[in-house]
Design a protein around this motif. Structure first.
Motif, PDB file in Angstrom:
ATOM      1  N   TYR A 169      -2.892   7.902  -9.420  1.00 41.63           N
ATOM      2  CA  TYR A 169      -2.193   8.683  -8.401  1.00 41.63           C
ATOM      3  C   TYR A 169      -0.695   8.558  -8.680  1.00 41.63           C
ATOM      4  O   TYR A 169      -0.120   7.473  -8.519  1.00 41.63           O
ATOM      5  CB  TYR A 169      -2.515   8.150  -7.002  1.00 41.63           C
ATOM      6  N   GLY A 170      -0.051   9.661  -9.110  1.00 34.16           N
ATOM      7  CA  GLY A 170       1.326   9.595  -9.559  1.00 34.16           C
ATOM      8  C   GLY A 170       2.321  10.339  -8.698  1.00 34.16           C
ATOM      9  O   GLY A 170       1.961  11.200  -7.889  1.00 34.16           O
ATOM     10  N   HIS A 171       3.632  10.009  -8.897  1.00 36.43           N
ATOM     11  CA  HIS A 171       4.788  10.624  -8.234  1.00 36.43           C
ATOM     12  C   HIS A 171       4.858  10.278  -6.744  1.00 36.43           C
ATOM     13  O   HIS A 171       5.343  11.081  -5.937  1.00 36.43           O
ATOM     14  CB  HIS A 171       4.789  12.142  -8.430  1.00 36.43           C
ATOM     15  N   LEU A 172       4.381   9.102  -6.369  1.00 38.05           N
ATOM     16  CA  LEU A 172       4.367   8.699  -4.967  1.00 38.05           C
ATOM     17  C   LEU A 172       5.756   8.280  -4.478  1.00 38.05           C
ATOM     18  O   LEU A 172       6.552   7.748  -5.247  1.00 38.05           O
ATOM     19  CB  LEU A 172       3.402   7.528  -4.757  1.00 38.05           C
ATOM     20  N   ASN A 173       6.000   8.492  -3.205  1.00 40.73           N
ATOM     21  CA  ASN A 173       7.210   7.943  -2.586  1.00 40.73           C
ATOM     22  C   ASN A 173       7.034   6.462  -2.299  1.00 40.73           C
ATOM     23  O   ASN A 173       7.967   5.675  -2.417  1.00 40.73           O
ATOM     24  CB  ASN A 173       7.527   8.674  -1.276  1.00 40.73           C
ATOM     25  N   LYS A 174       5.788   6.103  -1.942  1.00 42.59           N
ATOM     26  CA  LYS A 174       5.540   4.717  -1.557  1.00 42.59           C
ATOM     27  C   LYS A 174       4.082   4.353  -1.755  1.00 42.59           C
ATOM     28  O   LYS A 174       3.195   5.167  -1.499  1.00 42.59           O
ATOM     29  CB  LYS A 174       5.921   4.515  -0.077  1.00 42.59           C
ATOM     30  N   SER A 175       3.846   3.131  -2.211  1.00 45.18           N
ATOM     31  CA  SER A 175       2.492   2.596  -2.298  1.00 45.18           C
ATOM     32  C   SER A 175       2.178   1.827  -1.025  1.00 45.18           C
ATOM     33  O   SER A 175       3.008   1.071  -0.529  1.00 45.18           O
ATOM     34  CB  SER A 175       2.366   1.668  -3.510  1.00 45.18           C
ATOM     35  N   LEU A 176       0.971   2.007  -0.505  1.00 44.67           N
ATOM     36  CA  LEU A 176       0.554   1.305   0.705  1.00 44.67           C
ATOM     37  C   LEU A 176      -0.423   0.169   0.404  1.00 44.67           C
ATOM     38  O   LEU A 176      -0.935  -0.474   1.331  1.00 44.67           O
ATOM     39  CB  LEU A 176      -0.109   2.291   1.685  1.00 44.67           C
ATOM     40  N   VAL A 177      -0.697  -0.053  -0.877  1.00 44.77           N
ATOM     41  CA  VAL A 177      -1.642  -1.096  -1.284  1.00 44.77           C
ATOM     42  C   VAL A 177      -1.009  -1.980  -2.350  1.00 44.77           C
ATOM     43  O   VAL A 177       0.017  -1.636  -2.938  1.00 44.77           O
ATOM     44  CB  VAL A 177      -2.956  -0.476  -1.820  1.00 44.77           C
ATOM     45  N   LYS A 178      -1.663  -3.111  -2.611  1.00 46.64           N
ATOM     46  CA  LYS A 178      -1.176  -4.065  -3.602  1.00 46.64           C
ATOM     47  C   LYS A 178      -2.272  -4.361  -4.616  1.00 46.64           C
ATOM     48  O   LYS A 178      -3.460  -4.184  -4.320  1.00 46.64           O
ATOM     49  CB  LYS A 178      -0.731  -5.358  -2.915  1.00 46.64           C
ATOM     50  N   PRO A 179      -1.900  -4.817  -5.830  1.00 45.10           N
ATOM     51  CA  PRO A 179      -2.904  -5.158  -6.837  1.00 45.10           C
ATOM     52  C   PRO A 179      -3.945  -6.141  -6.298  1.00 45.10           C
ATOM     53  O   PRO A 179      -3.621  -7.028  -5.496  1.00 45.10           O
ATOM     54  CB  PRO A 179      -2.066  -5.789  -7.958  1.00 45.10           C
ATOM     55  N   ASP A 180      -5.198  -5.937  -6.706  1.00 51.29           N
ATOM     56  CA  ASP A 180      -6.362  -6.744  -6.325  1.00 51.29           C
ATOM     57  C   ASP A 180      -6.857  -6.460  -4.911  1.00 51.29           C
ATOM     58  O   ASP A 180      -7.823  -7.080  -4.460  1.00 51.29           O
ATOM     59  CB  ASP A 180      -6.090  -8.247  -6.474  1.00 51.29           C
ATOM     60  N   GLU A 181      -6.230  -5.525  -4.224  1.00 47.55           N
ATOM     61  CA  GLU A 181      -6.692  -5.166  -2.883  1.00 47.55           C
ATOM     62  C   GLU A 181      -7.924  -4.282  -2.976  1.00 47.55           C
ATOM     63  O   GLU A 181      -7.969  -3.333  -3.759  1.00 47.55           O
ATOM     64  CB  GLU A 181      -5.576  -4.449  -2.127  1.00 47.55           C
ATOM     65  N   VAL A 182      -8.934  -4.594  -2.168  1.00 48.58           N
ATOM     66  CA  VAL A 182     -10.162  -3.800  -2.136  1.00 48.58           C
ATOM     67  C   VAL A 182      -9.977  -2.628  -1.179  1.00 48.58           C
ATOM     68  O   VAL A 182      -9.467  -2.794  -0.065  1.00 48.58           O
ATOM     69  CB  VAL A 182     -11.359  -4.665  -1.681  1.00 48.58           C
ATOM     70  N   VAL A 183     -10.374  -1.435  -1.616  1.00 48.99           N
ATOM     71  CA  VAL A 183     -10.241  -0.241  -0.782  1.00 48.99           C
ATOM     72  C   VAL A 183     -11.564   0.503  -0.712  1.00 48.99           C
ATOM     73  O   VAL A 183     -12.425   0.349  -1.581  1.00 48.99           O
ATOM     74  CB  VAL A 183      -9.147   0.722  -1.314  1.00 48.99           C
ATOM     75  N   LYS A 184     -11.721   1.278   0.321  1.00 51.54           N
ATOM     76  CA  LYS A 184     -12.876   2.146   0.492  1.00 51.54           C
ATOM     77  C   LYS A 184     -12.458   3.596   0.278  1.00 51.54           C
ATOM     78  O   LYS A 184     -11.294   3.951   0.459  1.00 51.54           O
ATOM     79  CB  LYS A 184     -13.463   1.986   1.896  1.00 51.54           C
ATOM     80  N   ALA A 185     -13.403   4.431  -0.110  1.00 47.88           N
ATOM     81  CA  ALA A 185     -13.119   5.860  -0.275  1.00 47.88           C
ATOM     82  C   ALA A 185     -12.566   6.407   1.043  1.00 47.88           C
ATOM     83  O   ALA A 185     -13.149   6.191   2.103  1.00 47.88           O
ATOM     84  CB  ALA A 185     -14.392   6.609  -0.655  1.00 47.88           C
ATOM     85  N   GLY A 186     -11.423   7.088   0.950  1.00 47.13           N
ATOM     86  CA  GLY A 186     -10.806   7.646   2.143  1.00 47.13           C
ATOM     87  C   GLY A 186      -9.746   6.766   2.773  1.00 47.13           C
ATOM     88  O   GLY A 186      -9.077   7.191   3.714  1.00 47.13           O
ATOM     89  N   ASP A 187      -9.584   5.540   2.241  1.00 46.16           N
ATOM     90  CA  ASP A 187      -8.513   4.678   2.762  1.00 46.16           C
ATOM     91  C   ASP A 187      -7.152   5.205   2.322  1.00 46.16           C
ATOM     92  O   ASP A 187      -6.991   5.628   1.165  1.00 46.16           O
ATOM     93  CB  ASP A 187      -8.662   3.243   2.243  1.00 46.16           C
ATOM     94  N   PRO A 188      -6.136   5.173   3.175  1.00 48.90           N
ATOM     95  CA  PRO A 188      -4.784   5.553   2.755  1.00 48.90           C
ATOM     96  C   PRO A 188      -4.266   4.542   1.731  1.00 48.90           C
ATOM     97  O   PRO A 188      -4.352   3.337   1.952  1.00 48.90           O
ATOM     98  CB  PRO A 188      -3.970   5.471   4.053  1.00 48.90           C
ATOM     99  N   ILE A 189      -3.750   5.045   0.610  1.00 46.75           N
ATOM    100  CA  ILE A 189      -3.241   4.132  -0.423  1.00 46.75           C
ATOM    101  C   ILE A 189      -1.765   4.370  -0.734  1.00 46.75           C
ATOM    102  O   ILE A 189      -1.116   3.520  -1.341  1.00 46.75           O
ATOM    103  CB  ILE A 189      -4.064   4.245  -1.728  1.00 46.75           C
ATOM    104  N   GLY A 190      -1.230   5.534  -0.343  1.00 42.37           N
ATOM    105  CA  GLY A 190       0.168   5.818  -0.649  1.00 42.37           C
ATOM    106  C   GLY A 190       0.684   7.030   0.095  1.00 42.37           C
ATOM    107  O   GLY A 190      -0.072   7.737   0.776  1.00 42.37           O
ATOM    108  N   LEU A 191       1.983   7.257  -0.067  1.00 47.66           N
ATOM    109  CA  LEU A 191       2.629   8.446   0.491  1.00 47.66           C
ATOM    110  C   LEU A 191       3.145   9.291  -0.663  1.00 47.66           C
ATOM    111  O   LEU A 191       3.832   8.789  -1.554  1.00 47.66           O
ATOM    112  CB  LEU A 191       3.788   8.048   1.408  1.00 47.66           C
TER     113      LEU A 191
END
Length: 313
Positions: A169-191
């Motif tokens: 996912y490229g050209h983001l203004n901001k990341s909402l997650v950190k390395p090694d963080e587990v996410v589910k499909a549909g979770d917000p990850i960035g702006l």
């Protein structure tokens, strides 16, 4: 005398009786002690079994939360977008793409394919967004990398998924997650934004299998916000091509057929969009730029325009 003898005999008999009772009581302690020990042993065994059940239940809960750990090994700590070795990549691999979520609902601004203007491949699809729109995880997974690339992706995130894919996912203004963080499909990850090499807000979205940048349109039907099929067959010979399953059902949604060839034969024209080049359009549909010019009666100097309809056969 007889009375004394009788009393002595009675005393002796009483003593034997008491002695016999004591002996019987001592003997009875032994089986009682064994039974007691067995009871304690059974209780200890039960406690161990309860602990084992509790441990297994906890492990099951962890498995529900986190994806299978064996895929989070090769190149996990690499800072490279492609940490895989070519020698390890299979020629084909059937990939489960159920449980997806569209990263953004926006339309396609720019397709996957070669860009002659820049002399390089566009390895993803650009999706329309407004600045600071929420970007969502396409599948369950874990964050492998969040980084910044001034002359490329800008702020970007790479997720690795249990199905073997990685999404970028490229050209983001901001990341909402950190390395090694587990996410589910549909979770917000960035702006979303326009950082890095970008001319305006958009999401650069890639789908990769072991470093191979698959055409995302081979997996996702962006117009209808769904996947073409529940599985995607990665093939080193066809991974750059898009798929298009018509709703009329003229051909089955089966990986055993050749969905790329079927898709190509089904589409007869393409409307030029902003950012398209003749070469990128041709490559997306398995054609050469020369063939596409010939089909449309174009000379080498003719330029394409946004809104122009090109014949594909």
């Amino acid at each position: 005398m007889n009375l004394i003898k009788k009393i002595s005999v009675l005393t002796i008999m009483t003593a034997f009786a008491v002695s016999g009772l004591s002996a019987q009581t001592i003997k009875s302690k032994s089986p009682h002690s064994d039974a007691h020990k067995q009871l304690l042993a059974n209780q200890a065994k039960s406690k161990d079994q309860i602990r084992l059940v509790e441990k297994n239940t906890f492990i099951d809960l962890i498995d529900d939360i986190e994806p299978e750990p064996d895929i989070f090994t090769e190149g996990w700590n690499s800072k490279s977008v492609n940490p895989f070795k070519e020698s390890d990549v299979p020629d084909t691999k059937l990939i489960d793409v159920t449980g997806y979520f569209m990263p953004v609902p926006g339309r396609v601004n720019s397709n996957y394919g070669y860009r002659s203007k820049f002399g390089r491949m566009h390895k993803g699809i650009d999706l329309h967004i407004k600045s600071n729109d929420t970007i969502y995880a396409a599948f369950d997974g874990k964050v492998r990398l969040t980084s910044y690339e001034a002359r490329g992706f800008g702020n970007y995130i790479i997720l690795r998924h249990p199905n073997g894919l990685e999404t970028v996912y490229g050209h983001l203004n901001k990341s909402l997650v950190k390395p090694d963080e587990v996410v589910k499909a549909g979770d917000p990850i960035g702006l979303g934004g326009s950082t890095g090499r970008s001319t305006g807000p958009h999401l650069h979205f890639e789908t990769r299998f072991m470093g191979y940048a698959i055409n995302p349109a081979a997996i996702f039907d962006f117009a209808n916000h769904t996947t073409h099929t529940d599985t995607y067959l990665f093939d080193k010979k066809t991974y750059t091509k898009a798929r298009n399953f018509a709703p009329s059902g003229k051909y089955a949604k089966s990986e055993k057929e050749n969905p790329y060839r079927a898709a190509d034969s089904e589409i007869e024209s393409y409307t030029v969009k902003k950012g398209d080049t003749l070469s990128s359009i041709a490559k997306s549909y398995g054609l050469s730029a020369t063939s596409l010019r010939k089909i449309n009666g174009m000379s080498n100097s003719d330029m394409i325009k946004v809104g122009q309809v090109l014949k594909l056969k």
